[in-house]
Design a protein around this motif. Structure first.
Motif, PDB file in Angstrom:
ATOM      1  N   ASN A  99       0.801  -1.229   0.000  1.00 10.10           N
ATOM      2  CA  ASN A  99       0.000   0.000   0.000  1.00 10.10           C
ATOM      3  C   ASN A  99       0.830   1.275   0.000  1.00 10.10           C
ATOM      4  OD1 ASN A  99      -2.351  -1.531   0.069  1.00 10.10           O
ATOM      5  ND2 ASN A  99      -2.360  -1.580   2.296  1.00 10.10           N
ATOM      6  N   ASN A 100       2.109   1.180   0.381  1.00  4.27           N
ATOM      7  CA  ASN A 100       2.933   2.390   0.471  1.00  4.27           C
ATOM      8  C   ASN A 100       4.404   1.978   0.469  1.00  4.27           C
ATOM      9  OD1 ASN A 100       3.780   5.023   0.834  1.00  4.27           O
ATOM     10  ND2 ASN A 100       3.383   5.034   3.035  1.00  4.27           N
ATOM     11  N   PHE A 101       4.941   1.686  -0.700  1.00  4.61           N
ATOM     12  CA  PHE A 101       6.313   1.194  -0.823  1.00  4.61           C
ATOM     13  C   PHE A 101       7.307   2.243  -0.329  1.00  4.61           C
ATOM     14  CE2 PHE A 101      10.289   0.181  -2.890  1.00  4.61           C
ATOM     15  CZ  PHE A 101      10.333  -1.190  -2.782  1.00  4.61           C
ATOM     16  N   VAL A 102       8.232   1.804   0.538  1.00  4.72           N
ATOM     17  CA  VAL A 102       9.305   2.668   1.033  1.00  4.72           C
ATOM     18  C   VAL A 102      10.619   1.899   0.945  1.00  4.72           C
ATOM     19  CG1 VAL A 102       7.787   3.971   2.601  1.00  4.72           C
ATOM     20  CG2 VAL A 102       8.992   1.961   3.445  1.00  4.72           C
ATOM     21  N   ALA A 103      11.726   2.639   1.058  1.00  8.03           N
ATOM     22  CA  ALA A 103      13.043   2.005   1.033  1.00  8.03           C
ATOM     23  C   ALA A 103      13.099   0.918   2.111  1.00  8.03           C
ATOM     24  CB  ALA A 103      14.128   3.043   1.272  1.00  8.03           C
TER      25      ALA A 103
END
Length: 105
Positions: free
Chosen positions: A74-78
């Protein structure tokens, strides 16, 4: 009453911390057989600690027969790719743990 049990299913729910997040796994299987899928969801933060919102960030499933690993993020981050790897390895561990022991020759 003649009641014949045709099969019995086992339901398992498990939880694991992955990279500071709470991962939940669930699967059903019959004794001596592998599950058709292991479902999972990952929530940012650790249950019970400050900052935990309970918001799902990833959901998905692992299908052992085909090896398919399906993830919705839902919210790709590093750092999420490392989480994918840990989720996959956990699912594979579950399957290996459920496989019946083969007799030694």
């Amino acid at each position: 009453m003649n009641l014949q049990i045709m099969s019995t299913s086992i339901t398992v729910q498990a939880q694991k911390e992955i990279s500071g997040n709470t991962a939940e796994f669930a699967w059903n299987y019959q004794e001596g057989k592998l599950p058709t899928a292991i479902n999972f969801n990952l929530k940012r933060g650790i249950v019970g600690l400050e900052g935990f919102t309970g918001n799902q960030m990833m959901t998905g499933a692992y299908y052992p027969e085909s090896g398919k690993f399906d993830v919705n993020n839902n919210n790709f981050v590093a750092g999420d790719l490392d989480i994918y790897q840990d989720l996959l390895e956990t699912c594979q561990f579950i399957i290996e743990d459920l496989k019946p022991n083969e007799p030694e020759i």
